[in-house]
Design a protein around this motif. Structure first.
Motif, short mmCIF file in Angstrom:
data_model
loop_
_atom_site.label_atom_id
_atom_site.label_comp_id
_atom_site.label_asym_id
_atom_site.label_seq_id
_atom_site.Cartn_x
_atom_site.Cartn_y
_atom_site.Cartn_z
N GLN A 1 -1.37 -0.09 -0.51
CA GLN A 1 -1.61 -0.07 0.94
C GLN A 1 -2.72 -1.02 1.34
OE1 GLN A 1 -2.27 4.03 1.88
NE2 GLN A 1 -0.13 4.56 1.52
N THR A 2 -3.62 -1.30 0.40
CA THR A 2 -4.74 -2.19 0.71
C THR A 2 -4.96 -3.17 -0.44
OG1 THR A 2 -6.39 -0.74 -0.29
CG2 THR A 2 -5.96 -0.41 2.04
N ASP B 1 2.46 -9.47 -4.23
CA ASP B 1 3.74 -9.13 -3.61
C ASP B 1 4.88 -9.12 -4.62
OD1 ASP B 1 2.88 -8.71 -1.03
OD2 ASP B 1 3.11 -10.81 -0.43
N GLU C 1 4.57 -2.62 4.20
CA GLU C 1 4.92 -3.73 5.10
C GLU C 1 3.69 -4.42 5.72
OE1 GLU C 1 8.07 -4.74 8.63
OE2 GLU C 1 8.00 -2.71 7.80
N HIS C 2 2.72 -3.63 6.18
CA HIS C 2 1.53 -4.25 6.78
C HIS C 2 0.27 -3.77 6.05
CE1 HIS C 2 3.90 -5.91 10.00
NE2 HIS C 2 4.40 -4.71 10.27
N PRO C 3 0.02 -4.30 4.86
CA PRO C 3 -1.17 -3.84 4.13
C PRO C 3 -2.45 -4.35 4.78
CG PRO C 3 -0.21 -5.73 3.01
CD PRO C 3 0.70 -5.42 4.17
N GLU C 4 -3.52 -3.59 4.58
CA GLU C 4 -4.83 -4.11 5.00
C GLU C 4 -5.31 -5.04 3.90
OE1 GLU C 4 -8.25 -1.52 6.58
OE2 GLU C 4 -8.91 -2.12 4.56
N PRO D 1 -2.49 -14.11 5.32
CA PRO D 1 -2.29 -12.64 5.37
C PRO D 1 -3.58 -11.83 5.42
CG PRO D 1 -1.00 -13.67 3.59
CD PRO D 1 -1.95 -14.71 4.08
N ASN E 1 -6.38 -9.85 6.88
CA ASN E 1 -6.52 -9.29 8.23
C ASN E 1 -7.80 -8.49 8.43
OD1 ASN E 1 -5.85 -6.98 6.83
ND2 ASN E 1 -3.69 -7.05 7.45
#
Ligand SMILES: C[S@@+](CC[C@H](N)C(=O)[O-])C[C@H]1O[C@@H](n2cnc3c(N)ncnc32)[C@H](O)[C@@H]1O
Ligand code: SF4
Length: 194
Positions: free
Chosen positions: A46-47, A71, A78-81, A103, A105
């Motif tokens: 997730q992160t 990856d 889908e939208h990892p930190e 990527p 963020n």
């Protein structure tokens, strides 16, 4: 990412100020990501966190290579930190913009202090003006920013620490980390204190 442009007087993290082996390090990291992929085979990632040394010495291409390896080898949501620790002297307007197109963020910026006197004593590679400039610029491109501050610096009064906190709060960031200065053995700070 165990490379730094300059050694801060207090720091005992493992790093080299010679950046020659940076690409070798990226390749080694990619190999390790592949070799150890089964360790997280039942987990969702997730992160992702780029820690230092100073990951902001990486070029965007190198950052993308590492994220691609993550990856390819792990189950990433889908939208990892994706956080990168960054030093103000690396965060030019151009670099901030490039990072915001990558990527990454979330930025964790090593401000340490908003005062030149403290920054000089710690042998930081940036000054107070750069700390301000990079934060103002980073805020234009990133919602998720954290900064590091250090207190207990020799000569720092409570009033100056309070000013640092107030300045940090004025940026309305989601996160501030503050560390008590630790005098580590075999650092320049230890020699200075003794
Ligand atoms: C991995 S380190 C360095 C990240 C990045 N290279 C930088 O300097 O901003 C993360 C944070 O640890 C803190 N730190 C490192 N050494 C310390 C020490 N001896 N005492 C207190 N804080 C320390 C600093 O605030 C630093 O930003
Ligand atoms: S505090 Fe950060 S920039 Fe300074 S020597 Fe340690 S890892 Fe490098």
């Amino acid at each position: 990412m165990p490379f730094c442009k300059q050694a801060c007087h207090y720091c005992d993290f493992h790093f080299s100020t010679n950046l020659r082996k940076k690409q070798d390090m990226v390749s080694a990291l990619q190999k390790e990501l592949l070799l150890r992929k089964d360790e997280l085979k039942n987990e969702e990632v997730q992160t992702i966190y780029f820690g230092g040394g100073t990951p902001s010495v990486l070029e965007i291409g190198e950052i993308n290579e590492i994220i691609k390896s993550v990856d390819e080898n792990y189950r990433v949501i889908e939208h990892p930190e994706i956080t990168m620790e960054a030093n103000p002297d690396d965060l030019s307007i151009k670099k901030i913009k490039e990072l915001s197109d990558s990527p990454i963020n979330r930025l964790s910026i090593g401000i340490q202090s908003f005062f030149d006197q403290d920054l000089k004593l710690m042998n930081r590679a940036h000054d107070a003006k750069e700390a301000d400039l990079c934060l103002n610029e980073a805020k234009k491109y990133f919602d998720n920013i954290s900064i590091d501050l250090i207190y207990g610096i020799p000569g720092m009064t409570n009033a100056r620490w309070e000013e640092n906190i107030n300045k940090a709060l004025s940026y309305e960031l989601p996160h501030i980390s503050s560390y008590a200065l630790t005098v580590e053995p075999k650092t320049a700070l230890k020699v200075f204190i003794d």
